[in-house]
Motif scaffolding. Sequence first.
Motif, short mmCIF file in Angstrom:
data_model
loop_
_atom_site.label_atom_id
_atom_site.label_comp_id
_atom_site.label_asym_id
_atom_site.label_seq_id
_atom_site.Cartn_x
_atom_site.Cartn_y
_atom_site.Cartn_z
N PHE A 115 -14.30 45.62 4.20
CA PHE A 115 -13.46 45.29 3.06
C PHE A 115 -13.50 43.78 2.79
CE2 PHE A 115 -8.99 44.43 1.49
CZ PHE A 115 -9.19 44.93 0.20
N ARG A 116 -13.43 42.98 3.84
CA ARG A 116 -13.48 41.52 3.68
C ARG A 116 -14.81 41.06 3.11
NH1 ARG A 116 -12.64 39.44 9.20
NH2 ARG A 116 -12.20 41.54 9.97
N MET A 117 -15.91 41.66 3.57
CA MET A 117 -17.21 41.32 3.01
C MET A 117 -17.28 41.68 1.53
SD MET A 117 -19.89 42.55 5.98
CE MET A 117 -19.06 43.30 7.36
N MET A 118 -16.74 42.83 1.19
CA MET A 118 -16.73 43.28 -0.20
C MET A 118 -15.91 42.35 -1.09
SD MET A 118 -16.25 47.40 0.19
CE MET A 118 -17.64 48.52 0.34
N PRO A 144 -8.14 43.74 -9.45
CA PRO A 144 -8.94 44.96 -9.66
C PRO A 144 -10.19 45.03 -8.80
CG PRO A 144 -8.20 44.07 -11.76
CD PRO A 144 -7.82 43.06 -10.71
N LYS A 145 -10.74 43.86 -8.45
CA LYS A 145 -11.93 43.84 -7.59
C LYS A 145 -11.59 44.28 -6.17
CE LYS A 145 -14.35 40.20 -10.16
NZ LYS A 145 -14.88 38.80 -10.10
N ALA A 202 -24.64 45.25 -3.94
CA ALA A 202 -23.74 44.67 -4.94
C ALA A 202 -22.88 45.78 -5.54
CB ALA A 202 -24.55 43.98 -6.03
N PHE A 203 -21.87 45.39 -6.29
CA PHE A 203 -21.03 46.40 -6.93
C PHE A 203 -21.61 46.85 -8.28
CE2 PHE A 203 -17.98 45.35 -3.71
CZ PHE A 203 -17.29 46.55 -3.53
N GLU A 204 -22.48 46.02 -8.81
CA GLU A 204 -23.20 46.43 -10.02
C GLU A 204 -24.61 45.85 -9.93
OE1 GLU A 204 -21.38 42.80 -10.10
OE2 GLU A 204 -20.13 44.52 -10.65
N ALA A 240 -24.32 38.25 -1.67
CA ALA A 240 -24.10 37.29 -0.59
C ALA A 240 -22.64 37.28 -0.15
CB ALA A 240 -24.52 35.89 -1.04
N ALA A 241 -22.43 37.24 1.13
CA ALA A 241 -21.08 37.14 1.70
C ALA A 241 -21.18 36.52 3.09
CB ALA A 241 -20.42 38.52 1.77
#
Length: 444
Positions: free
Chosen positions: A216-219, A239-240, A306-308, A314-315
Amino acid sequence: MTNLGGGDKVRKYWKLFMLTVVSVLFMVACSNNNSASSNKEGKSREKVTLTAWAWNVNVGALNEAMKEYQKRHPNVELKVEDIGRLDVYDKLSTGLAAGGKGLPDIVLVEDDRIHGYVEAFPKGFLNLSEKGFDKHANLFPQFKKDLTTVKGNFYAMPFDAGPVGMFYRKDLFDKAGVKPEAIQTWDDFLEAGKKIKEATGTYAMPLDKFKDDPIFRMMLNQQGIYYFDKNGNIDLTNPKAVRAMEMLKKFDDAKLIKNVDGWNGVVSATVDGSVATIPFGAWYYGTIIDQAKDTKGKWGVFLLPAFEKGGNRAANLGGSSWMIPASSKHADEAYKFLEFFTTTKDIQLMTMEKYGLFPSLSSAYDSELFKSGVEFFGGQKIWELFANEMKDIPTAYYTNDYSIALDEAIKAQADVFNGKDATKALKEAAKRIKDRTKREINTY
């Protein structure tokens, strides 16, 4: 004759007196010169013993660096106490609260705690910008500078970092007919995970679902948000953040997350091959080659999805830096040594090669080490992949209430895995953080 004799006698005594004065002055001058030389030489020969607190492989890295430093500074010695990560923080907090009593000259602090310590003890650490460290600022990526500076001043010297990657089992991917380069988004990975599970019976990734939230933290980080925003407001209702939590729930609903017991559980899943990927910082490389020696050649790395399509991949997860307590009696010597340690390319390459500590020093990335393939990973240039990622990592804002936010975010994750709506769970977590910290919640 008597008068002449008296004059001769006076002149004789006068010459003797002047000779004595000159001799005394000469001796005094020599004495002063010898004294200055002695002081000067004495100072250069005077032994200075720096004390440091660190843990694990960082202890070895520090000692190795000192050996090199002593080639030009033989008067400086180092005594490192390996007292465990959490013990360091307990002792550091106690010492700071006591006005610096009993603190070392050098202390290793994880990046997520630096701002908290400086905010809680604004006079507890040496302002490194006042010592001249700003001249090195362009040697480090922006996110690392943001983590080690407070109100524009450096309070820590950047050390290792944790650029994130998906460590994956090539043999399991091959058996399922999944190509890592085809995984661009989290939705892609979700579908790939289903294929791998069907073909091999392995889970997509491990997670201690009710006690930790690293994925979750990486996201959050890859999307440019975190528990708090730049102004210190609570940002879990973003929202992210909701999107990230809902994505995790999709993986859990598809039975692609292996629930493990903490760190040992992640390592066990790595060794027994019950997970196809482990999303973690670059530092996990050391654990794989140490704990899963029999899997040599079966590993690869690809970037976080990625989310899209075309989104940031990168994280960062983890990383630490060096601080100097203001109470240090050898602050100048500690500063000079740490400056050498953190800004010397060869030293940073040494800490990576020998101890697996990924450097924050950007100049290290053009070395042969980063351009070479890694045998254990089938010759893949994994260090080049991680290095190229560093410039794109967004800054995570931790604040001095990070531990409270982490606690509440994990509770929210547990609630979601137990069936609660992600938006509701995160709103409730944000409210709990507000109650505990008095910080404001961002509204969307």
